[in-house]
Design an enzyme around this catalytic site. Structure first.
Site, PDB file in Angstrom:
ATOM      1  N   LYS A  15       0.845  -1.202  -0.128  1.00 54.52           N
ATOM      2  CA  LYS A  15      -0.058   0.004  -0.065  1.00 54.52           C
ATOM      3  C   LYS A  15       1.151   1.325   0.012  1.00 54.52           C
ATOM      4  CE  LYS A  15      -4.190   0.436   2.295  1.00 54.52           C
ATOM      5  NZ  LYS A  15      -5.197   0.310   3.615  1.00 54.52           N
TER       6      LYS A  15
HETATM    7  C1  E4P Z   1      -8.293   0.427   3.930  1.00 51.56           C
HETATM    8  O1  E4P Z   1      -7.555   0.418   2.804  1.00 51.56           O
HETATM    9  C2  E4P Z   1      -8.413   1.945   4.362  1.00 51.56           C
HETATM   10  O2  E4P Z   1      -6.987   1.868   5.373  1.00 51.56           O
HETATM   11  C3  E4P Z   1      -9.328   1.896   5.395  1.00 51.56           C
HETATM   12  O3  E4P Z   1     -10.485   1.321   5.036  1.00 51.56           O
HETATM   13  C4  E4P Z   1      -9.583   3.252   6.006  1.00 51.56           C
HETATM   14  O4  E4P Z   1     -10.681   3.296   6.827  1.00 51.56           O
HETATM   15  P1  E4P Z   1     -11.131   4.412   7.847  1.00 51.56           P
HETATM   16  O5  E4P Z   1     -11.462   5.664   7.036  1.00 51.56           O
HETATM   17  O6  E4P Z   1     -12.293   3.536   8.606  1.00 51.56           O
HETATM   18  O7  E4P Z   1      -9.978   4.758   8.923  1.00 51.56           O
END
Ligand code: E4P
Length: 212
Positions: free
Chosen positions: A81
């Site tokens: 990521k």
């Molecule tokens: C996933 O890839 C993201 O990091 C995650 O869904 C972020 O979610 P949030 O906005 O609830 O922290």
């Protein structure tokens, strides 16, 4: 639509393992797991057959690439990521040449997704919940990104991220998003329905009265 679990909690992953196609983590989720970063990631990568997103925490292209190459050694299903920044895009371009799969995260606009796809990202993650929190329409962004990717036949897949409700999952599927990454508490709500529970109770009660 593929469903990923958005968590670094191994117990939650084990609970839903038959229902999920992959896992996404981020530094906040790893912090909440209260476990060592490398160890928890390696445990998840081993447990899950599908893609597991592991997030870099550097800001320069070089350091992101260095982290990514290390993470990629942890398993064939690792997806790195990378944050949606200028340095991040340069890293994605290099990593794509090296065959390392990437998930461009913190995507909040269609143009960001377009640049990520052009850089060779395997996945992009628009954050629908965080946009909704600001009074914007997160699912509208997903629709725009899907249209753009279709226009130019980008192979990049869209992961609907920052999911806050079962409605987000349904909307993602109606739009034809490739993936929704769902937190465990929303996963539970996807299959729970009070009428199903009520119907099941009645069937069990009646089954007791059947002569066997
Ligand atoms: C996933 O890839 C993201 O990091 C995650 O869904 C972020 O979610 P949030 O906005 O609830 O922290």
């Amino acid at each position: 639509m593929k469903i990923f679990l958005d968590t670094a909690e191994l117990d939650e992953i084990k609970k839903y393992i038959e229902l999920i196609d992959g896992v996404t983590t981020n530094p906040t989720l790893v912090m909440k797991s209260e476990r060592n970063f490398e160890q928890v990631c390696k445990d998840i990568i081993k447990k899950v057959k599908g893609p597991v997103s592991v997030e870099t925490v550097s800001e320069s292209e070089e350091m992101m690439i260095k982290e990514a190459i290390e993470f990629a050694k942890w398993g064939k299903n690792v997806v790195v990521k990378i944050p949606m920044t200028h340095e991040g895009l340069k890293a994605v371009k290099e990593l794509s040449k090296k065959g390392v799969k990437t998930n461009v995260t913190l995507v909040f606009s269609a143009n960001q997704a377009l640049l990520a796809a052009k850089a060779g990202a395997t996945y992009v993650s628009p954050f629908v919940g965080r946009l909704d929190d600001q009074g914007m329409d997160g699912m509208q962004l997903v629709a725009e990104i899907l249209d753009i990717f279709e226009n130019y036949e980008f192979p990049t897949e869209v992961i609907v991220a920052s999911v806050r409700s079962p409605e987000h999952v349904k909307a993602a599927a109606l739009l034809g998003a490739h993936i929704a990454t769902v937190p465990p508490q929303i996963m539970e709500k996807l299959f729970k329905h009070s009428r199903t529970d009520e119907g099941m109770r009645k069937f069990m009660e009646d089954w007791e009265k059947v002569s066997k």
